[in-house]
Design a protein around this motif. Structure first.
Motif, PDB file in Angstrom:
ATOM      1  N   VAL A 116      13.896 -44.680  24.136  1.00 13.87           N
ATOM      2  CA  VAL A 116      13.572 -43.502  24.939  1.00 13.87           C
ATOM      3  C   VAL A 116      14.412 -43.534  26.209  1.00 13.87           C
ATOM      4  O   VAL A 116      14.409 -44.523  26.940  1.00 13.87           O
ATOM      5  N   ASN A 117      15.147 -42.455  26.445  1.00 20.14           N
ATOM      6  CA  ASN A 117      16.001 -42.346  27.635  1.00 20.14           C
ATOM      7  C   ASN A 117      15.268 -41.535  28.702  1.00 20.14           C
ATOM      8  O   ASN A 117      14.999 -40.357  28.512  1.00 20.14           O
ATOM      9  N   PHE A 118      14.907 -42.185  29.814  1.00 23.42           N
ATOM     10  CA  PHE A 118      14.269 -41.509  30.937  1.00 23.42           C
ATOM     11  C   PHE A 118      15.321 -41.226  31.995  1.00 23.42           C
ATOM     12  O   PHE A 118      16.067 -42.127  32.400  1.00 23.42           O
ATOM     13  N   SER A 119      15.388 -39.982  32.470  1.00 22.89           N
ATOM     14  CA  SER A 119      16.404 -39.616  33.449  1.00 22.89           C
ATOM     15  C   SER A 119      16.051 -40.126  34.842  1.00 22.89           C
ATOM     16  O   SER A 119      16.819 -40.856  35.462  1.00 22.89           O
ATOM     17  N   GLU A 120      14.906 -39.760  35.350  1.00 27.38           N
ATOM     18  CA  GLU A 120      14.476 -40.198  36.675  1.00 27.38           C
ATOM     19  C   GLU A 120      12.984 -40.513  36.621  1.00 27.38           C
ATOM     20  O   GLU A 120      12.155 -39.613  36.615  1.00 27.38           O
TER      21      GLU A 120
END
Length: 308
Positions: free
Chosen positions: A78-82
């Protein structure tokens, strides 16, 4: 718990910029906007920590990627931006716990290892060799179906064809051709084929338009990767069975921003038709129905030709 509902938890999380289910070698499947340039870093990390990977984070140029093992065959990325790391870890773990309750498909398997060479037989004098009648083994030829003869509709039940396993093998030529033509969508569709889902259902789970899914399905049926069972022709013409939402609750108890969508969920209109009528995106219409699905909203099948 089904895969569609679990993935929705990530799809509508504003802090999530992308995610994917990964095989143990880092190959992405059911991938949604996970940056491709992050894959080498992810795959290298998984190779190093393959035996001990449970949950870890990787810093990339697109934010933080959380890797979490779902079962011995699948890893969720899972790629979390901020987002604060602790919150990102907690949200990923919540989704992993839900995925453990889902009957996930088996990942595609690479081509089988070549057979070991057999030791040469000892030389035999020519005089002792007697000619024998031999017949070369004949391989079963699976003929393709002309693409212009393939017709897939919304209500067709999608089945696995004779070349399904070949196409699902990561390193096979058929798999490479599928990826070249349709990128990750082709592989994602293969993973969704459980011989119970229709064209429409596969499109809804993957969050893709039905037309795009039909394009891939037609090619796969032509190549004998998949088969399809479609509603038979009736005297009045071809029947097309579709799934439509039916809201049976009280509109007054629903959120105001959801009411215009729910009002049209009358067991006649498809969700795509509702979105088009209201002039909103499909996902916006879908999001308005999710809180009520399985409670006061259910999907029913109808013959598209009998609308009205």
């Amino acid at each position: 718990m089904n895969l569609e509902r679990v993935l929705t938890k990530l799809k509508f999380d504003e802090s999530v910029s992308g995610y994917a289910l990964l095989t143990n070698d880092g190959s992405p499947f059911l991938s949604f906007a996970l940056p491709e340039h992050s894959l080498p870093l992810i795959q290298g990390t998984m190779k190093i920590h393959a035996s001990s990977l449970k949950m870890m984070n990787i810093m990339t140029g697109d934010g933080v990627v959380i890797l979490a093992r779902v079962n011995p065959e699948w890893v969720l990325a899972v790629n979390f931006s901020e987002l604060q790391l602790g919150i990102a870890l907690k949200r990923t773990q919540d989704v992993v716990e839900l995925l453990k309750e889902v009957d996930l498909p088996a990942p595609p398997t690479p081509d089988e290892e070549p057979e070991e060479e057999m030791e040469p037989e000892p030389d035999v004098p020519e005089a002792e060799i007697e000619p024998a009648e031999t017949s070369e083994p004949t391989e079963e030829i699976i003929e393709e179906i002309p693409l212009d003869e393939v017709e897939i509709r919304h209500g067709c039940l999608i089945l696995r064809g004779p070349l399904y396993n070949d196409a699902a093998s990561i390193d096979s030529e058929l798999s490479r051709t599928l990826k070249e033509k349709y990128s990750g969508l082709g592989t994602d569709i293969l993973l969704m084929v459980d011989e119970k889902r229709t064209t429409l259902k596969i499109a809804e789970i993957l969050g893709k338009t039905v037309d795009n899914v039909i394009q891939v399905l037609c090619w796969c049926v032509s190549k004998r990767i998949l088969d399809a069972e479609c509603p038979e022709e009736q005297e009045s013409g071809i029947r097309e069975i579709v799934e439509v939402p039916l809201f049976e609750g009280s509109l007054e108890k629903a959120k105001k921003e959801h009411r215009q969508v729910l009002e049209l969920c009358n067991g006649i209109n498809t969700l795509h038709e509702i979105a088009a009528r209201l002039g909103v995106q499909y996902f916006e219409a879908l999001q308005s129905t999710l809180p009520y699905k399985g409670k006061t909203l259910r999907y029913v099948k109808r013959d598209k030709s009998t609308k009205g």
